[in-house]
Scaffold this active site. Structure first.
Site, PDB file in Angstrom:
ATOM      1  N   ARG A 153      -9.153   1.117 -10.414  1.00  0.00           N
ATOM      2  CA  ARG A 153      -8.166   2.373 -10.818  1.00  0.00           C
ATOM      3  C   ARG A 153      -8.154   2.534 -12.285  1.00  0.00           C
ATOM      4  O   ARG A 153      -8.588   1.589 -12.974  1.00  0.00           O
ATOM      5  CB  ARG A 153      -6.807   1.752 -10.272  1.00  0.00           C
ATOM      6  CG  ARG A 153      -6.792   1.543  -8.842  1.00  0.00           C
ATOM      7  CD  ARG A 153      -5.323   1.134  -8.248  1.00  0.00           C
ATOM      8  NE  ARG A 153      -5.548   0.927  -6.893  1.00  0.00           N
ATOM      9  CZ  ARG A 153      -4.327   1.027  -6.167  1.00  0.00           C
ATOM     10  NH1 ARG A 153      -2.971   0.932  -6.598  1.00  0.00           N
ATOM     11  NH2 ARG A 153      -4.500   0.717  -4.857  1.00  0.00           N
ATOM     12  N   ARG A 197       1.767   7.246 -11.185  1.00  0.00           N
ATOM     13  CA  ARG A 197       1.449   6.157 -10.099  1.00  0.00           C
ATOM     14  C   ARG A 197       2.177   4.786 -10.468  1.00  0.00           C
ATOM     15  O   ARG A 197       2.783   4.150  -9.713  1.00  0.00           O
ATOM     16  CB  ARG A 197       0.038   6.112 -10.100  1.00  0.00           C
ATOM     17  CG  ARG A 197      -0.702   7.094  -9.416  1.00  0.00           C
ATOM     18  CD  ARG A 197      -2.303   7.156  -9.308  1.00  0.00           C
ATOM     19  NE  ARG A 197      -2.505   5.881  -8.651  1.00  0.00           N
ATOM     20  CZ  ARG A 197      -2.869   5.892  -7.140  1.00  0.00           C
ATOM     21  NH1 ARG A 197      -2.597   7.167  -6.571  1.00  0.00           N
ATOM     22  NH2 ARG A 197      -3.024   4.717  -6.568  1.00  0.00           N
ATOM     23  N   GLU A 238     -10.614  -4.942  -5.486  1.00  0.00           N
ATOM     24  CA  GLU A 238     -10.915  -3.459  -5.513  1.00  0.00           C
ATOM     25  C   GLU A 238     -10.121  -2.866  -6.380  1.00  0.00           C
ATOM     26  O   GLU A 238     -10.386  -1.571  -6.882  1.00  0.00           O
ATOM     27  CB  GLU A 238     -10.824  -3.012  -4.184  1.00  0.00           C
ATOM     28  CG  GLU A 238     -11.712  -3.604  -2.994  1.00  0.00           C
ATOM     29  CD  GLU A 238     -13.062  -3.131  -3.560  1.00  0.00           C
ATOM     30  OE1 GLU A 238     -13.386  -1.779  -3.734  1.00  0.00           O
ATOM     31  OE2 GLU A 238     -14.110  -4.203  -3.404  1.00  0.00           O
ATOM     32  N   ARG A 272       0.797   7.102  -3.261  1.00  0.00           N
ATOM     33  CA  ARG A 272       1.199   8.384  -2.478  1.00  0.00           C
ATOM     34  C   ARG A 272       2.481   8.503  -2.649  1.00  0.00           C
ATOM     35  O   ARG A 272       3.111   9.779  -2.754  1.00  0.00           O
ATOM     36  CB  ARG A 272       0.664   7.970  -1.103  1.00  0.00           C
ATOM     37  CG  ARG A 272      -0.677   8.100  -0.839  1.00  0.00           C
ATOM     38  CD  ARG A 272      -1.083   7.750   0.745  1.00  0.00           C
ATOM     39  NE  ARG A 272      -0.661   6.740   1.399  1.00  0.00           N
ATOM     40  CZ  ARG A 272      -1.501   5.846   1.137  1.00  0.00           C
ATOM     41  NH1 ARG A 272      -2.607   5.498   0.711  1.00  0.00           N
ATOM     42  NH2 ARG A 272      -1.003   4.475   1.698  1.00  0.00           N
ATOM     43  N   TRP A 273       3.419   7.610  -2.587  1.00  0.00           N
ATOM     44  CA  TRP A 273       4.864   7.635  -3.117  1.00  0.00           C
ATOM     45  C   TRP A 273       5.075   8.440  -4.269  1.00  0.00           C
ATOM     46  O   TRP A 273       5.946   9.290  -4.395  1.00  0.00           O
ATOM     47  CB  TRP A 273       5.596   6.112  -2.900  1.00  0.00           C
ATOM     48  CG  TRP A 273       6.967   6.511  -3.078  1.00  0.00           C
ATOM     49  CD1 TRP A 273       7.941   6.361  -2.130  1.00  0.00           C
ATOM     50  CD2 TRP A 273       7.873   6.353  -4.415  1.00  0.00           C
ATOM     51  NE1 TRP A 273       9.186   6.441  -2.622  1.00  0.00           N
ATOM     52  CE2 TRP A 273       9.167   6.658  -4.163  1.00  0.00           C
ATOM     53  CE3 TRP A 273       7.376   6.513  -5.709  1.00  0.00           C
ATOM     54  CZ2 TRP A 273      10.150   6.622  -5.029  1.00  0.00           C
ATOM     55  CZ3 TRP A 273       8.407   6.275  -6.773  1.00  0.00           C
ATOM     56  CH2 TRP A 273       9.920   6.361  -6.310  1.00  0.00           C
ATOM     57  N   ASP A 323       0.972  -1.214   0.014  1.00  0.00           N
ATOM     58  CA  ASP A 323       0.031  -0.008  -0.081  1.00  0.00           C
ATOM     59  C   ASP A 323       0.929   1.207   0.174  1.00  0.00           C
ATOM     60  O   ASP A 323       2.008   1.196   0.485  1.00  0.00           O
ATOM     61  CB  ASP A 323      -0.906  -0.072   1.285  1.00  0.00           C
ATOM     62  CG  ASP A 323      -1.976   1.075   1.318  1.00  0.00           C
ATOM     63  OD1 ASP A 323      -2.226   1.449   0.227  1.00  0.00           O
ATOM     64  OD2 ASP A 323      -2.346   1.572   2.320  1.00  0.00           O
ATOM     65  N   GLY A 324       0.452   2.352  -0.560  1.00  0.00           N
ATOM     66  CA  GLY A 324       1.198   3.684  -0.498  1.00  0.00           C
ATOM     67  C   GLY A 324       1.939   3.793  -2.068  1.00  0.00           C
ATOM     68  O   GLY A 324       2.536   4.714  -1.952  1.00  0.00           O
ATOM     69  N   ASN A 325       1.880   2.922  -2.707  1.00  0.00           N
ATOM     70  CA  ASN A 325       2.891   3.312  -4.061  1.00  0.00           C
ATOM     71  C   ASN A 325       2.220   4.515  -4.744  1.00  0.00           C
ATOM     72  O   ASN A 325       3.211   5.127  -4.988  1.00  0.00           O
ATOM     73  CB  ASN A 325       2.660   1.973  -5.030  1.00  0.00           C
ATOM     74  CG  ASN A 325       3.407   0.778  -4.049  1.00  0.00           C
ATOM     75  OD1 ASN A 325       4.295   0.865  -3.548  1.00  0.00           O
ATOM     76  ND2 ASN A 325       2.958  -0.373  -4.544  1.00  0.00           N
ATOM     77  N   LEU A 382      12.469 -20.151   1.128  1.00  0.00           N
ATOM     78  CA  LEU A 382      11.549 -19.179   1.477  1.00  0.00           C
ATOM     79  C   LEU A 382      10.165 -19.588   0.366  1.00  0.00           C
ATOM     80  O   LEU A 382      10.148 -19.677  -0.578  1.00  0.00           O
ATOM     81  CB  LEU A 382      11.779 -17.708   1.066  1.00  0.00           C
ATOM     82  CG  LEU A 382      10.798 -16.627   1.459  1.00  0.00           C
ATOM     83  CD1 LEU A 382      10.307 -16.583   2.822  1.00  0.00           C
ATOM     84  CD2 LEU A 382      11.112 -15.540   0.580  1.00  0.00           C
ATOM     85  N   HIS A 441       4.335   1.741  -8.485  1.00  0.00           N
ATOM     86  CA  HIS A 441       4.278   0.475  -8.162  1.00  0.00           C
ATOM     87  C   HIS A 441       5.612  -0.201  -8.637  1.00  0.00           C
ATOM     88  O   HIS A 441       6.136  -1.129  -8.123  1.00  0.00           O
ATOM     89  CB  HIS A 441       3.314  -0.020  -9.222  1.00  0.00           C
ATOM     90  CG  HIS A 441       1.876   0.643  -8.848  1.00  0.00           C
ATOM     91  ND1 HIS A 441       1.082   0.045  -7.500  1.00  0.00           N
ATOM     92  CD2 HIS A 441       1.014   1.470  -9.336  1.00  0.00           C
ATOM     93  CE1 HIS A 441      -0.062   0.655  -7.602  1.00  0.00           C
ATOM     94  NE2 HIS A 441      -0.069   1.265  -8.636  1.00  0.00           N
ATOM     95  N   SER A 461      -5.862  -6.591  -5.182  1.00  0.00           N
ATOM     96  CA  SER A 461      -7.118  -7.023  -4.788  1.00  0.00           C
ATOM     97  C   SER A 461      -8.258  -6.635  -5.720  1.00  0.00           C
ATOM     98  O   SER A 461      -7.996  -6.061  -6.697  1.00  0.00           O
ATOM     99  CB  SER A 461      -7.624  -6.279  -3.334  1.00  0.00           C
ATOM    100  OG  SER A 461      -7.891  -4.893  -3.803  1.00  0.00           O
TER     101      SER A 461
END
Length: 136
Positions: free
Chosen positions: A66, A28, A62, A19-20, A15-17, A126, A32, A60
């Site tokens: 965009r 935008r 949602e 805004r960054w 989250d926040g990409n 991992l 990302h 998501s």
């Protein structure tokens, strides 16, 4: 000082990409891209630290709301990063699972994801879980 044990499983909500990107005066999709670069560092760090599971909530249902430009940019980044990072992921013994209905993504993204999952399926380091097109 006694060192406390690390968690076995770490989850991250990406989250926040946007805004960054806004704070840096770039589109935008560049936010990302910066998020993907950070995620690469996180995957390496968690693997090196001995954390067994990393789950990333990446896209998501949602997120389809965009702009078309932003959504297609995200899917292009998936292809770009699979192509550029697959060798390193395999060399670091990373196993990848995809959660969500990624069959609704563009075909190039589906093909890249399938190639990545297939290539890394036998790795036992991992476990990197990526939630794509998920909802709740």
């Amino acid at each position: 000082m006694e060192r406390k044990p690390l968690p076995a499983h770490v989850g991250i909500i990406m989250d926040g990409n946007g805004r960054w990107a806004k704070a840096h005066g770039v589109p935008r999709v560049m936010g990302h891209n910066a998020g993907m670069q950070s995620m690469k560092k996180i995957v390496i760090a968690t693997s090196n630290m001995g954390i067994k599971y990393l789950t990333v909530y990446a896209f998501s249902t949602e997120n389809w709301k965009r702009s078309t430009e932003e959504v297609s940019g995200i899917f292009n980044l998936i292809v770009k990063y699979v192509n550029s990072e697959l060798e390193e992921l395999d060399a670091n013994n990373v196993h990848i699972n995809i959660f969500g209905q990624y069959d609704m993504l563009p075909q190039a993204s589906i093909d890249a994801i399938d190639r990545m999952v297939g290539r890394l399926k036998d790795n036992d380091g991992l476990v990197f879980n990526i939630a794509l097109n998920y909802g709740g």
